[in-house]
Design a protein around this motif. Sequence first.
Motif, short mmCIF file in Angstrom:
data_model
loop_
_atom_site.label_atom_id
_atom_site.label_comp_id
_atom_site.label_asym_id
_atom_site.label_seq_id
_atom_site.Cartn_x
_atom_site.Cartn_y
_atom_site.Cartn_z
N ARG A 6 -37.61 110.03 -42.05
CA ARG A 6 -37.04 109.40 -40.89
C ARG A 6 -38.15 109.27 -39.90
N ARG A 7 -39.35 110.03 -39.97
CA ARG A 7 -40.20 109.84 -38.82
C ARG A 7 -41.38 108.74 -39.20
N PHE A 8 -41.37 108.33 -40.64
CA PHE A 8 -42.01 107.10 -41.27
C PHE A 8 -41.49 105.90 -40.83
N GLN A 9 -40.03 105.84 -41.01
CA GLN A 9 -39.27 104.71 -40.73
C GLN A 9 -39.33 104.31 -39.02
N LEU A 208 -29.70 99.63 -34.58
CA LEU A 208 -29.28 100.28 -35.81
C LEU A 208 -29.93 101.62 -36.32
N PHE A 209 -31.00 101.71 -36.32
CA PHE A 209 -31.84 102.86 -36.94
C PHE A 209 -32.96 103.68 -36.39
N VAL A 210 -32.94 103.34 -34.82
CA VAL A 210 -33.82 104.25 -34.12
C VAL A 210 -33.02 105.15 -33.36
N LYS A 218 -28.82 110.78 -37.06
CA LYS A 218 -27.74 111.14 -38.00
C LYS A 218 -28.13 110.93 -39.45
N TYR A 219 -29.24 110.23 -39.68
CA TYR A 219 -29.71 110.06 -41.07
C TYR A 219 -30.79 111.07 -41.51
N ILE A 220 -31.38 111.83 -40.89
CA ILE A 220 -32.50 112.67 -41.02
C ILE A 220 -31.96 113.95 -41.82
N ALA A 223 -34.22 119.45 -43.65
CA ALA A 223 -35.90 119.92 -43.68
C ALA A 223 -36.68 119.05 -43.11
N GLU A 224 -36.64 118.00 -43.00
CA GLU A 224 -37.36 117.30 -41.92
C GLU A 224 -37.26 117.39 -40.56
N LYS A 225 -36.11 117.44 -40.24
CA LYS A 225 -35.82 117.63 -38.73
C LYS A 225 -36.51 118.99 -38.27
N GLU A 226 -36.12 120.12 -39.20
CA GLU A 226 -36.84 121.54 -38.80
C GLU A 226 -38.28 121.43 -38.80
#
Length: 491
Positions: A6-9, A208-210, A218-220, A223-226
């Motif tokens: 998600r950070r890449f997006q 829509l996506f940021v 809500k999409y992350i 593991a990535e969030k932590e």
Amino acid sequence: MFFFLRRFQTAALIFFGLTVNYMLRTNINIALVEMTNVNNTFGPYVNLTEFGGGEDPEQNKKDGEAQVKSAFFIGYMITQVPGGRLAEIYGTKRVFGICMFFCTLLAAITPIFSYINMEATSWVWLIWTIRIFQGLFEGVCFPSLHILVSKWSPEKEKGTFLSSYLGATFGTVVTYPMCGVILAYLSWTWVFYITSLITFVWNVLWFLFVFDSPEDDKYISEAEKEHIISTRTFNAKQLEADMATPIFPVLWDMIKTPAVWVDMMGQFCNGFGLYVLITEGPAFIKNILPIGDDIVLNGVIACAPSLSRVIIGQIAGGISDALIAREKISKIWMQKINATLAFVIPASGMVAMSYLTLEKTQYVCIAVLTITYGFNGAVLSGHIQNIMSLAPNRSGTLYGITNGFGNISGFLVPLVKAWIVTDVESIDDWRNLFFIAAGLYIFMAILFILCASKDVQYFNSKDYSSQTTSEYVKTSCFNFTRHTAEKDFKV
């Protein structure tokens, strides 16, 4: 794969958001060539030869164009600090997204007024007003993004993440050749309609996506969030207190800090050289280089340095992150190396290219301009990254101050160019303009090497809740004691 992160997006939507941002900012620079061309076969002709009522029609035209080009930056400078502060309170998603939507509407209605029969002076001041409002809406954009990056980027990926700001440069890469093709086959009015439509599509994707933080997304994945939360320098626990912080005390402490002035000068000097090439580059190519008469080729050539800047900037960000992660070099010295590359090499290129404008050397001129200015992309991993290092939690407000000061250059460049380049076909006049930009670049490289700070500054975590703005003015406004960074907050 990294594109599923998600950070890449988020970084990708920042990149393309700044691409369309610059489309709307720069489209008028190349459209003006045909708007004011009495021989254009498409679209209405805008006669600026009577602007101001002067006796010299060509000078009247130049003055009118200078007013239109510079108007954007009047509004742009005003909303820098409010933009950063609003994003810290209400979130980047809303602030950046809403302002880009209104800027799109203004771009879409710009051509309409050229069909109305009015005198040149009235038309200039009408478009001047529209451009000021566009500047007001776009002025919030960069400062609002800094706090978003601070929330989303792990510390060891900051250089790569900040490279998403090169979307602004990519905007010039796309805009100049695209506008060149549009002008060759369609009315200049379509320059505004097409760029507005593209921006509207991006706007929908943005909403829509940021999300303003990994915690809100809500999409992350967990593991990535932590991973982001545990490795970023942003302190989420301070967020609630920051929202209640009065703006003036923070601003005053920032302005009093020497380390902030280093980055303010970085933005000013960098902006001056950037706008010399972006705003005035097409005119230099058209009037000086023998191949500049081809309008499509002119657009392609004008975008080449920007494309180079995007590529080299991405590489510089990746290499910087890798070297810092492996502890081969400290962050501050990596920033100083990048600042040196970003200023000294382009300065040398601007000087050299002014001596390579003959027919037999014009392609060398273009190559020198393209390659040397590409190194300016390292600025994202230089003083711009340093801005975030000084205040991770209040980086939006801080970036607003530095970028607002820096964009004074955007207002000045068209006026300085009109004063220095009295004959657009004189290489000596253009050389003087390039020498001024190169001198500012060299000055900034030396200043950053000697004076840039590696420390998080005291105002990043200072508690201002006990004072109102009026109380702070009474107790601190006229106290010019030099503040230093608190030693507990080293990056």
